[in-house]
Design a protein around this motif. Structure first.
Motif, PDB file in Angstrom:
ATOM      1  N   TRP A  65      40.354  43.384 -52.243  1.00  0.00           N
ATOM      2  CA  TRP A  65      39.919  42.487 -51.226  1.00  0.00           C
ATOM      3  C   TRP A  65      41.207  41.739 -50.637  1.00  0.00           C
ATOM      4  O   TRP A  65      40.975  41.079 -49.622  1.00  0.00           O
ATOM      5  CB  TRP A  65      39.002  41.559 -52.197  1.00  0.00           C
ATOM      6  CG  TRP A  65      37.854  41.845 -53.075  1.00  0.00           C
ATOM      7  CD1 TRP A  65      37.739  41.283 -54.287  1.00  0.00           C
ATOM      8  CD2 TRP A  65      37.247  43.337 -53.140  1.00  0.00           C
ATOM      9  NE1 TRP A  65      36.632  42.045 -54.912  1.00  0.00           N
ATOM     10  CE2 TRP A  65      36.508  43.189 -54.077  1.00  0.00           C
ATOM     11  CE3 TRP A  65      37.117  44.295 -52.073  1.00  0.00           C
ATOM     12  CZ2 TRP A  65      35.622  44.327 -54.604  1.00  0.00           C
ATOM     13  CZ3 TRP A  65      36.368  45.348 -52.436  1.00  0.00           C
ATOM     14  CH2 TRP A  65      35.576  45.289 -53.487  1.00  0.00           C
ATOM     15  N   GLY A  66      42.167  41.693 -51.546  1.00  0.00           N
ATOM     16  CA  GLY A  66      43.256  41.260 -50.831  1.00  0.00           C
ATOM     17  C   GLY A  66      43.794  41.741 -49.601  1.00  0.00           C
ATOM     18  O   GLY A  66      44.363  41.218 -48.604  1.00  0.00           O
ATOM     19  N   THR A  67      43.457  43.263 -49.557  1.00  0.00           N
ATOM     20  CA  THR A  67      43.890  43.929 -48.203  1.00  0.00           C
ATOM     21  C   THR A  67      43.122  43.444 -46.951  1.00  0.00           C
ATOM     22  O   THR A  67      43.650  43.151 -45.991  1.00  0.00           O
ATOM     23  CB  THR A  67      43.807  45.295 -48.576  1.00  0.00           C
ATOM     24  OG1 THR A  67      44.786  45.745 -49.615  1.00  0.00           O
ATOM     25  CG2 THR A  67      44.287  46.355 -47.011  1.00  0.00           C
ATOM     26  N   THR A 103      35.869  39.448 -41.807  1.00  0.00           N
ATOM     27  CA  THR A 103      35.952  39.691 -43.480  1.00  0.00           C
ATOM     28  C   THR A 103      34.834  39.829 -44.094  1.00  0.00           C
ATOM     29  O   THR A 103      34.617  40.837 -45.095  1.00  0.00           O
ATOM     30  CB  THR A 103      36.791  38.186 -44.085  1.00  0.00           C
ATOM     31  OG1 THR A 103      38.049  38.054 -43.358  1.00  0.00           O
ATOM     32  CG2 THR A 103      37.016  38.660 -45.514  1.00  0.00           C
ATOM     33  N   VAL A 104      33.648  39.135 -43.508  1.00  0.00           N
ATOM     34  CA  VAL A 104      32.421  39.204 -44.308  1.00  0.00           C
ATOM     35  C   VAL A 104      31.827  40.716 -44.056  1.00  0.00           C
ATOM     36  O   VAL A 104      31.430  41.415 -44.852  1.00  0.00           O
ATOM     37  CB  VAL A 104      31.142  38.354 -43.820  1.00  0.00           C
ATOM     38  CG1 VAL A 104      29.912  38.577 -44.023  1.00  0.00           C
ATOM     39  CG2 VAL A 104      31.402  36.887 -44.414  1.00  0.00           C
ATOM     40  N   ASN A 105      31.939  41.331 -42.777  1.00  0.00           N
ATOM     41  CA  ASN A 105      31.705  42.549 -42.341  1.00  0.00           C
ATOM     42  C   ASN A 105      32.416  43.582 -43.110  1.00  0.00           C
ATOM     43  O   ASN A 105      32.065  44.552 -43.416  1.00  0.00           O
ATOM     44  CB  ASN A 105      31.629  42.716 -40.767  1.00  0.00           C
ATOM     45  CG  ASN A 105      30.460  42.147 -40.087  1.00  0.00           C
ATOM     46  OD1 ASN A 105      29.425  42.711 -40.464  1.00  0.00           O
ATOM     47  ND2 ASN A 105      30.690  41.664 -39.146  1.00  0.00           N
ATOM     48  N   ALA A 106      33.696  43.381 -43.278  1.00  0.00           N
ATOM     49  CA  ALA A 106      34.388  44.296 -43.922  1.00  0.00           C
ATOM     50  C   ALA A 106      34.103  44.303 -45.268  1.00  0.00           C
ATOM     51  O   ALA A 106      34.232  45.669 -45.953  1.00  0.00           O
ATOM     52  CB  ALA A 106      36.050  43.752 -43.655  1.00  0.00           C
ATOM     53  N   GLY A 133      37.462  34.232 -58.733  1.00  0.00           N
ATOM     54  CA  GLY A 133      38.673  35.150 -58.983  1.00  0.00           C
ATOM     55  C   GLY A 133      39.793  35.055 -58.227  1.00  0.00           C
ATOM     56  O   GLY A 133      40.142  34.015 -57.402  1.00  0.00           O
ATOM     57  N   ARG A 134      40.984  35.915 -58.489  1.00  0.00           N
ATOM     58  CA  ARG A 134      42.248  35.619 -57.748  1.00  0.00           C
ATOM     59  C   ARG A 134      41.926  36.136 -56.335  1.00  0.00           C
ATOM     60  O   ARG A 134      42.469  35.579 -55.500  1.00  0.00           O
ATOM     61  CB  ARG A 134      43.088  36.820 -58.163  1.00  0.00           C
ATOM     62  CG  ARG A 134      43.743  36.407 -59.496  1.00  0.00           C
ATOM     63  CD  ARG A 134      44.689  37.459 -60.011  1.00  0.00           C
ATOM     64  NE  ARG A 134      43.767  38.503 -60.762  1.00  0.00           N
ATOM     65  CZ  ARG A 134      44.302  39.666 -61.012  1.00  0.00           C
ATOM     66  NH1 ARG A 134      45.572  39.826 -60.797  1.00  0.00           N
ATOM     67  NH2 ARG A 134      43.703  40.631 -61.827  1.00  0.00           N
ATOM     68  N   SER A 135      41.078  36.938 -55.698  1.00  0.00           N
ATOM     69  CA  SER A 135      40.731  37.361 -54.445  1.00  0.00           C
ATOM     70  C   SER A 135      40.199  36.023 -53.780  1.00  0.00           C
ATOM     71  O   SER A 135      40.354  35.704 -52.598  1.00  0.00           O
ATOM     72  CB  SER A 135      39.613  38.507 -54.306  1.00  0.00           C
ATOM     73  OG  SER A 135      40.277  39.515 -55.036  1.00  0.00           O
ATOM     74  N   GLN A 136      38.984  35.522 -54.398  1.00  0.00           N
ATOM     75  CA  GLN A 136      38.713  34.108 -53.974  1.00  0.00           C
ATOM     76  C   GLN A 136      39.715  33.224 -53.785  1.00  0.00           C
ATOM     77  O   GLN A 136      39.637  32.316 -52.840  1.00  0.00           O
ATOM     78  CB  GLN A 136      37.560  33.571 -54.885  1.00  0.00           C
ATOM     79  CG  GLN A 136      36.132  34.595 -54.748  1.00  0.00           C
ATOM     80  CD  GLN A 136      35.206  34.089 -55.845  1.00  0.00           C
ATOM     81  OE1 GLN A 136      35.671  34.080 -56.904  1.00  0.00           O
ATOM     82  NE2 GLN A 136      34.003  33.974 -55.700  1.00  0.00           N
TER      83      GLN A 136
END
Length: 206
Positions: A65-67, A103-106, A133-136
């Motif tokens: 998700w970070g990517t 980002t939502v679409n990705a 989480g870390r991504s959030q």
């Protein structure tokens, strides 16, 4: 299947192997032993990197998700002495809305995310009901910085940037996970995305 091979760190090779395994058989049937086999290393090599599968999954999701988030809003801090060029380059409500919708679409189209939601949705629940989480946290930081930069340039409405960012993320959760339940012959996906864009841009407008 999209290739996600990385070469900078051996751990990335192990995460690639875990990713492939989850895509093939799902989370519940993925073990550290199988990850080691696919990565071509000993089981102890994997155990030295992660004590269990939840720890490995946490790192995998953060990388995945970070990517996606890294390609989001390009924040330019506009301070009290910002020039006209700084203001022009600062995030606008529409720019932030574009980034969130993108980002939502990705996320919706990401094969790993889709596979987890299809086979092991319980893995997502803790990040919706119990903790961030870390991504959030990464998403919130990117959004908060963008909102603060836009506020400094007078382009975004007042408000605590962190609170505004959290409100946007909470709204986006539904569009990531539940948008498909609202699609039918009357309303298609693009119409819902347009509504998300309008919701964000209007809420941020000064």
């Amino acid at each position: 299947m999209t290739s996600h091979r990385h070469n900078s760190d051996p751990r990335d090779t192990y995460l690639d192997a875990a990713r492939e395994c989850i895509l093939d058989v799902g989370w519940r049937r993925t073990t550290l032993t199988e990850v080691a086999r696919r990565a071509g290393v000993s089981r102890m090599t994997i155990y030295r990197a992660w004590s269990d599968m939840p720890a490995l999954l946490g790192d995998l999701m953060t990388r995945e998700w970070g990517t996606l988030v890294a390609s989001g809003v390009d924040v330019k801090q506009a301070g009290s002495e910002a020039t006209d060029a700084d203001v022009a380059a600062s995030p606008t409500p529409d720019a932030i809305a574009d980034a969130v919708v993108s980002t939502v679409n990705a996320l919706r189209e990401n094969e790993l995310f889709t596979r987890i939601v299809e086979l092991d949705p319980e893995l997502i629940l803790p990040y919706l009901l119990a903790r961030r989480g870390r991504s959030q946290e990464l998403i919130l930081q990117v959004l908060s910085d963008a909102i603060a930069a836009g506020q400094a340039a007078g382009l975004i409405t007042d408000g605590l940037p962190q609170a505004v960012a959290r409100g946007l993320v909470l709204a986006a959760h539904g569009f990531v996970l539940s948008a498909h339940t609202m699609v039918d012959d009357v309303v298609d996906q693009s119409a819902l995305d347009d509504e998300l864009h309008a919701l964000i841009s209007r809420s941020l407008a000064p």
